[in-house]
Design a protein around this motif. Structure first.
Motif, PDB file in Angstrom:
ATOM      1  N   MET A 107       2.606  -1.239   8.299  1.00  0.00           N
ATOM      2  CA  MET A 107       2.806   0.169   8.645  1.00  0.00           C
ATOM      3  C   MET A 107       2.677   0.944   7.430  1.00  0.00           C
ATOM      4  SD  MET A 107       2.336   2.510  11.014  1.00  0.00           S
ATOM      5  CE  MET A 107       2.775   4.171  11.382  1.00  0.00           C
ATOM      6  N   GLY A 108       3.750   0.799   6.469  1.00  0.00           N
ATOM      7  CA  GLY A 108       3.825   1.462   5.387  1.00  0.00           C
ATOM      8  C   GLY A 108       2.482   1.504   4.658  1.00  0.00           C
ATOM      9  N   LEU A 109       1.865   0.345   4.381  1.00  0.00           N
ATOM     10  CA  LEU A 109       0.528   0.316   3.845  1.00  0.00           C
ATOM     11  C   LEU A 109      -0.529   1.039   4.419  1.00  0.00           C
ATOM     12  CD1 LEU A 109       0.347  -3.497   2.844  1.00  0.00           C
ATOM     13  CD2 LEU A 109       0.980  -1.700   1.294  1.00  0.00           C
ATOM     14  N   ILE A 110      -0.560   1.053   5.762  1.00  0.00           N
ATOM     15  CA  ILE A 110      -1.485   1.887   6.598  1.00  0.00           C
ATOM     16  C   ILE A 110      -1.191   3.358   6.211  1.00  0.00           C
ATOM     17  CG2 ILE A 110      -2.221   2.728   8.656  1.00  0.00           C
ATOM     18  CD1 ILE A 110      -1.834  -0.167   9.734  1.00  0.00           C
ATOM     19  N   VAL A 111       0.133   3.750   6.136  1.00  0.00           N
ATOM     20  CA  VAL A 111       0.119   5.328   6.025  1.00  0.00           C
ATOM     21  C   VAL A 111       0.002   5.375   4.528  1.00  0.00           C
ATOM     22  CG1 VAL A 111       1.966   6.875   5.856  1.00  0.00           C
ATOM     23  CG2 VAL A 111       2.270   5.462   7.790  1.00  0.00           C
ATOM     24  N   GLU A 139      -5.989   8.715   0.481  1.00  0.00           N
ATOM     25  CA  GLU A 139      -7.509   9.174   0.940  1.00  0.00           C
ATOM     26  C   GLU A 139      -7.410  10.508   1.331  1.00  0.00           C
ATOM     27  OE1 GLU A 139     -10.246   7.374   0.073  1.00  0.00           O
ATOM     28  OE2 GLU A 139      -9.167   5.489  -0.645  1.00  0.00           O
ATOM     29  N   GLY A 140      -6.455  11.277   2.046  1.00  0.00           N
ATOM     30  CA  GLY A 140      -6.869  12.334   2.726  1.00  0.00           C
ATOM     31  C   GLY A 140      -6.200  13.294   1.769  1.00  0.00           C
ATOM     32  N   HIS A 150     -16.284  15.398   2.676  1.00  0.00           N
ATOM     33  CA  HIS A 150     -16.148  15.460   4.027  1.00  0.00           C
ATOM     34  C   HIS A 150     -15.424  13.987   4.378  1.00  0.00           C
ATOM     35  CE1 HIS A 150     -18.718  14.840   8.087  1.00  0.00           C
ATOM     36  NE2 HIS A 150     -17.398  15.107   8.252  1.00  0.00           N
ATOM     37  N   TYR A 151     -15.685  13.097   3.645  1.00  0.00           N
ATOM     38  CA  TYR A 151     -14.726  11.788   3.609  1.00  0.00           C
ATOM     39  C   TYR A 151     -13.286  11.834   3.756  1.00  0.00           C
ATOM     40  CZ  TYR A 151     -12.886   6.869   2.216  1.00  0.00           C
ATOM     41  OH  TYR A 151     -12.472   5.923   2.176  1.00  0.00           O
ATOM     42  N   ILE A 192      -4.087  12.311   8.699  1.00  0.00           N
ATOM     43  CA  ILE A 192      -2.944  12.619   8.383  1.00  0.00           C
ATOM     44  C   ILE A 192      -2.162  13.717   9.341  1.00  0.00           C
ATOM     45  CG2 ILE A 192      -1.447  13.752   6.656  1.00  0.00           C
ATOM     46  CD1 ILE A 192      -3.300  12.727   4.376  1.00  0.00           C
ATOM     47  N   VAL A 193      -2.965  14.775   9.762  1.00  0.00           N
ATOM     48  CA  VAL A 193      -2.586  15.708  10.444  1.00  0.00           C
ATOM     49  C   VAL A 193      -2.184  15.110  12.074  1.00  0.00           C
ATOM     50  CG1 VAL A 193      -2.922  17.938  11.866  1.00  0.00           C
ATOM     51  CG2 VAL A 193      -3.662  17.526   9.576  1.00  0.00           C
ATOM     52  N   LEU A 194      -3.177  14.191  12.324  1.00  0.00           N
ATOM     53  CA  LEU A 194      -2.970  13.481  13.880  1.00  0.00           C
ATOM     54  C   LEU A 194      -1.634  12.731  13.617  1.00  0.00           C
ATOM     55  CD1 LEU A 194      -3.905  12.966  16.525  1.00  0.00           C
ATOM     56  CD2 LEU A 194      -5.369  11.216  15.595  1.00  0.00           C
ATOM     57  N   PHE A 195      -1.425  12.012  12.501  1.00  0.00           N
ATOM     58  CA  PHE A 195      -0.361  11.159  12.389  1.00  0.00           C
ATOM     59  C   PHE A 195       1.015  11.899  12.489  1.00  0.00           C
ATOM     60  CE2 PHE A 195       2.840   9.676   9.149  1.00  0.00           C
ATOM     61  CZ  PHE A 195       3.261   8.336   9.903  1.00  0.00           C
ATOM     62  N   LEU A 196       1.063  13.039  11.483  1.00  0.00           N
ATOM     63  CA  LEU A 196       2.309  14.006  11.712  1.00  0.00           C
ATOM     64  C   LEU A 196       2.422  14.536  12.973  1.00  0.00           C
ATOM     65  CD1 LEU A 196       1.664  15.589   8.173  1.00  0.00           C
ATOM     66  CD2 LEU A 196       3.300  13.755   8.853  1.00  0.00           C
TER      67      LEU A 196
END
Length: 322
Positions: free
Chosen positions: A52-56, A62-63, A285-286, A294-298
């Motif tokens: 989970m930490g690596l995904i975040v 990237e974001g 765009h990427y 990030i916004v969706l995660f937060l």
């Protein structure tokens, strides 16, 4: 008169040897197995946290690259999402509004129906009825989201156009209904298990004191199961917030702030799914799509934290009531 001789203290070399039961081979094997299982569980927990930490970390890496050229204010509160224009617009306020709209409306539909179904299955339905309905509800939870999206496109959308004479049936209401159908089985299953976990002694004591069945249900059973009901509600609403395929197929795909439930929208997950495959690697765009992630995660994290806090408060209140 007979005198009973006093017992002499046995110390030192006079003490008889104490028999110590030898530790059997079976007990040693059981202890070793328990230690191995414990280490396996600990390793599994740490592995989940690390993944989970690596995904975040990857998501933020990237974001955050977008904000070297676009300000956070323009990104969050911009009214236009035109990433392929020259110059591009990366305002995600319409996308956030679309996600919030479908989540709130689907929750307003799913929570009462899901909790009501759980109360019926747990407290009203007979044993035979429960054996039939509960597997059916759990089977509905395993229905693929693309199937629900297809039903929304082919069945619900034309009916909406016919009944209400609207330009398109792919809108907020259609997406909300489909998301509610997806969330109801999760809420029902978890809430029904929570209702069964309430001690039967409390229910019997309430009935013995003269309370009616309805009073017992509302004042004893529901407060005692409120924590589990809250957990089921959280999971159901979180699924609605993060669902991709249904909103991609039936929400309409228009990046606009909805003015009514019949307007088309494009929620955050649908935007990522629709545009990531055709976006050049490393472009603005990427990075913008990862910033949306990030916004969706937060948003999801904040929503879960608030809901968990509310669930704890209900649990404490229910414990005080009981």
């Amino acid at each position: 008169m007979l005198q009973v001789p006093q017992a002499q203290a046995i110390t030192g070399d006079n003490a008889p040897p104490v028999a110590v039961a030898p530790l059997t081979k079976r007990k040693v094997t059981s202890t070793v197995q328990e230690a191995r299982i414990k280490r396996l569980f600990v390793a599994s927990g740490f592995f989940s946290v690390i993944i989970m930490g690596l995904i975040v970390l990857f998501l933020f890496k990237e974001g955050l690259g977008l904000f070297s050229t676009v300000s956070v204010k323009d990104f969050l509160f911009g009214d236009f999402w035109y990433p392929t224009y020259d110059p591009p617009d990366f305002g995600i306020l319409p996308l956030i509004a679309g996600s919030v709209a479908v989540t709130v409306i689907s929750s307003a539909i799913a929570v009462p129906l899901g909790v009501g179904a759980a109360l019926y299955l747990g407290e009203v339905a007979g044993h035979r009825t429960r054996e039939i309905l509960k597997p059916a509800v759990e089977l509905l939870a395993s229905l693929p989201s693309v199937v629900l999206g297809f039903v929304g496109m082919v069945v619900i959308a034309p009916l909406m156009q016919q009944w209400w004479d609207i330009p398109t049936g792919l809108n907020v209401l259609n997406a909300s209904i489909m998301l509610a159908i997806m969330a109801i089985p999760t809420i029902t299953s978890i809430a029904e298990d929570a209702l069964h976990a309430v001690p039967k002694d409390l229910v019997e004591a309430s009935l013995a004191l003269g309370a009616t069945r309805l009073e017992t249900l509302t004042r004893v059973v529901v407060p005692g199961a409120m924590s589990g009901i809250g957990t089921g509600t959280i999971l159901g609403m979180s699924r609605a917030m993060g669902e991709t395929m249904v909103v991609l197929m039936v929400a309409g795909g228009a990046a606009q702030i909805p003015g009514s439930i019949f307007d088309s929208v494009r929620p955050l997950p649908a935007t990522i799914a629709a545009e990531m495959g055709e976006t050049p690697f490393g472009s603005e765009h990427y990075h913008a799509l990862f910033a949306i992630g990030i916004v969706l995660f937060l948003l999801t994290l904040g929503f879960n934290l608030v809901a968990a806090y509310i669930s704890r408060r209900f649990q404490q209140r229910g414990a005080a009531t009981l």
